[in-house]
Enzyme design. Structure first.
Site, PDB file in Angstrom:
ATOM      1  NE  ARG A 324      43.871  31.125  40.245  1.00 45.73           N
ATOM      2  CZ  ARG A 324      44.535  32.060  40.928  1.00 45.73           C
ATOM      3  NH1 ARG A 324      44.147  32.364  42.160  1.00 45.73           N
ATOM      4  NH2 ARG A 324      45.572  32.669  40.401  1.00 45.73           N
ATOM      5  CD  GLU A 326      40.661  29.198  44.803  1.00 48.08           C
ATOM      6  OE1 GLU A 326      40.092  30.225  45.217  1.00 48.08           O
ATOM      7  OE2 GLU A 326      41.896  29.098  44.672  1.00 48.08           O
ATOM      8  NE  ARG A 332      39.279  37.782  50.100  1.00 50.15           N
ATOM      9  CZ  ARG A 332      40.448  37.942  50.694  1.00 50.15           C
ATOM     10  NH1 ARG A 332      41.049  39.118  50.647  1.00 50.15           N
ATOM     11  NH2 ARG A 332      41.022  36.943  51.326  1.00 50.15           N
ATOM     12  CG  HIS A 333      37.162  34.151  46.790  1.00 52.13           C
ATOM     13  ND1 HIS A 333      37.081  34.564  48.098  1.00 52.13           N
ATOM     14  CD2 HIS A 333      38.441  33.728  46.604  1.00 52.13           C
ATOM     15  CE1 HIS A 333      38.254  34.397  48.691  1.00 52.13           C
ATOM     16  NE2 HIS A 333      39.097  33.891  47.812  1.00 52.13           N
ATOM     17  CD  GLU A 480      46.158  37.800  47.510  1.00 52.08           C
ATOM     18  OE1 GLU A 480      46.468  37.404  46.385  1.00 52.08           O
ATOM     19  OE2 GLU A 480      45.753  37.045  48.426  1.00 52.08           O
ATOM     20  CB  SER A 483      50.114  36.471  44.899  1.00 42.54           C
ATOM     21  OG  SER A 483      49.565  36.305  46.178  1.00 42.54           O
ATOM     22  NE  ARG A 535      40.238  38.982  45.159  1.00 46.87           N
ATOM     23  CZ  ARG A 535      40.763  38.132  46.027  1.00 46.87           C
ATOM     24  NH1 ARG A 535      41.896  38.438  46.659  1.00 46.87           N
ATOM     25  NH2 ARG A 535      40.180  36.975  46.269  1.00 46.87           N
TER      26      ARG A 535
END
Length: 561
Positions: A324, A326, A332-333, A480, A483, A535
């Site tokens: 990712r 991002e 948490r990323h 989370e 998904s 996670r």
């Protein structure tokens, strides 16, 4: 008659000759002194060498310590079945002879006749005693050498298991110690280490965003090792008992996922991590050079899983890296993490997939809490990260499930504003997690029926309300971890959704054509989800940062080690 200048020449020559003679004498004296000094040094070194040789010749234990003997030497060849792991010594017998390969956690010389070592293997430690004399005639030289071994060196020790007069409270094996008969160096560590493993064994700073002004020592004056310092020296930090336990539990989660998938007859696949187009909307992907063209690291195996379903593989799963791009610097990323993915055919209703995912997570969590070895590992982590064993699950054999609308109402009732069709923010998710724990005594729950506007283009809309979707998220401790959704399996509907996407996507482009063609040829209704292994581990143990749950984390600021 000679001039005045001519009369002065002989006088100057004599002066210069005198100066040269004085300089020569001074140089000779200096050279003689240096020669005498060098001769004294040589005599001292020779005397030390002779004394060392004499001491070695008189050393009654010279064959019992030092460099590791070669395999050809009987002292260096030990049958494999005769090696003992420190974990086995908890149940050893008095005077049992053992041979262990372990690290030097600590070494100190108590006196010329006595030295103590702490040996460490994974999470287990034991005190070792080297005392002059005894049956093997341990020498003072052996005592001195053993007490001076650098921390973190790997040694092979043979000795007798003995019960100390009082339990050794500083080691995990407290009721036994090891009386050394021989000790050999397998691999010597550097004398100066960037961080000490014993310092990494204490709790790190617990703030979510690491401060540049963190104290260098704690209230007891002991060094504080920051998260960055730990990650920069991961090989040393990874040797702590807590980290050993964390990564064994990470493996346990993967194994439990594998167990459950195999029990439910899923087919394992290994999809590509390279794609010719920026899939799933085009944002957050890493672009790479691929010979004379561009390629992208995949955000997930989503397209490949769906194409496998179109191949008539009714249930597929895989474990692999997810990328990712991002620029998120949060607790948490990560830019790379490990995904636990599954996809399955739907027979009647998409809740078949949701229920399967819930049962999967209950299987993983209940076994983490129930199996003896996993409980032991969790207790080890709890010593550094208090609350690691405090994950709540309801006693019933089902998961607490909310609709998105119900979750929004709970937040609004608690005075936390949330929109009916807006995605939940991280603070809102955490607040909902606290509500679930307080009101339902659970740290794991699911939310169903998310707004269509906040889900990917391939998500199936709710037939009864197109503003909602047949999609769901899983949460642990209010954050989370997965998904999932029912996917659109009709070719025309999928193409329409892609063209209506913001920004619009061309279903016939080279990057998407192979994916959309899979549905043109007919595909069964299906759904699935993608779990984040890092996670799950982080939130099950309550770790303050996902980097603690990742051996070599990658984030916007870290590409090494």
């Amino acid at each position: 008659m000679a001039s005045q200048g001519e009369q002065e020449l002989p006088s100057r020559a004599k002066e210069e000759e005198g100066e040269t003679s004085a300089t020569s004498k001074s140089a000779s004296k200096k050279a003689a002194k240096e020669k005498e000094k060098a001769e004294k040094t040589a005599r001292r070194q020779e005397l030390e060498r002779q004394q060392k040789e004499q001491a070695h010749a008189n050393d009654t234990a010279k064959h019992l310590y030092g460099s590791m003997p070669s395999p050809a030497d009987p002292a260096g060849s030990i049958p494999k079945h005769e090696f003992t792991e420190l974990a086995e010594i908890y149940d050893a017998k008095e005077d049992q002879k053992v041979t262990v390969d372990a690290r030097i956690h600590n070494a100190r010389v108590q006196s010329a006749k006595l030295a103590f070592l702490v040996l460490r293997e994974e999470a287990h430690t034991i005190q070792a005693v080297i005392a002059e004399g005894g049956t093997n005639k341990i020498s003072r030289q052996m005592v001195k050498w053993s007490g001076g071994i650098n921390s973190e060196s790997i040694v092979r020790v043979t000795g007798l298991v003995k019960q100390p007069k009082e339990p050794v409270t500083s080691t995990s094996i407290s009721k036994f110690e090891l009386h050394v008969e021989s000790i050999y160096m397998i691999s010597e560590a550097a004398q100066m280490l960037p961080v000490q493993v014993k310092d990494c064994m204490r709790a790190p700073p617990m703030n979510e965003e690491e401060s540049k002004d963190e104290p260098e020592t704690d209230s007891q004056g002991l060094p504080v090792v920051s998260l960055n310092a730990r990650l920069n020296n991961r090989v040393l930090d990874g040797r702590t008992a807590a980290n050993q336990a964390i990564f064994q539990l990470q493996g346990a989660i993967s194994n439990l996922f594998i167990e459950y998938m195999n029990q439910n007859r899923f087919t394992w696949i290994n999809s590509s991590r390279l794609a010719g187009a920026a899939t799933e909307g085009g944002a957050g992907v890493f672009e790479i050079k691929y010979f004379d063209t561009k390629a992208y690291l995949t955000q997930s195996p989503q397209f490949f899983k769906q194409m496998a379903i179109a191949m008539d593989m009714k249930r597929v799963c895989e474990i692999g890296p997810v990328f990712r791009a991002e620029n998120s610097n949060t607790h948490r990323h990560l830019t790379e993490f490990t995904g636990l993915d599954f996809e399955m055919v739907i027979k009647n209703d998409y809740h078949e997939v949701l229920s399967f995912g819930e049962k999967l997570m209950l299987y993983i969590i209940r076994n983490l809490q129930g199996r003896t070895e996993y409980k032991r590992l969790t207790k080890v982590v709890d010593q550094v990260f208090p609350g690691a064993g405090d994950f709540k699950l309801p006693t019933e054999d089902s998961t607490l499930r909310l609709t998105f609308a119900e979750a929004v109402k709970l937040l609004n009732d608690a005075g936390i504003e949330a929109g009916e069709f807006d995605d939940l923010s991280t603070p809102q998710e955490k607040a909902l997690g606290r509500i679930m724990r307080e009101s339902h005594n659970t740290d794991f729950y699911t939310i169903d029926k998310y707004p269509s506007a906040v889900r990917p283009f391939y998500t199936m809309p709710d037939p009864a309300n197109p503003k909602l979707s047949n999609s769901y998220d899983f949460f642990m401790r209010g954050q989370e971890i997965m998904s999932g959704a029912q996917r659109i399996h009709d070719y025309n509907q999928l193409c329409d959704r892609m063209r209506a996407n913001d920004p619009p996507l061309d279903p016939l482009s080279e990057g998407f054509r192979h994916y959309t063609d899979a549905f043109k040829y007919g595909c069964a209704p299906h759904g699935g989800g993608g779990l984040g292994l890092n996670r799950i581990l982080q939130f099950y143990l309550g770790l303050p940062d996902i980097r603690f749950a990742t051996m070599f984390p990658r984030d916007p600021g870290r590409l090494a080690p």
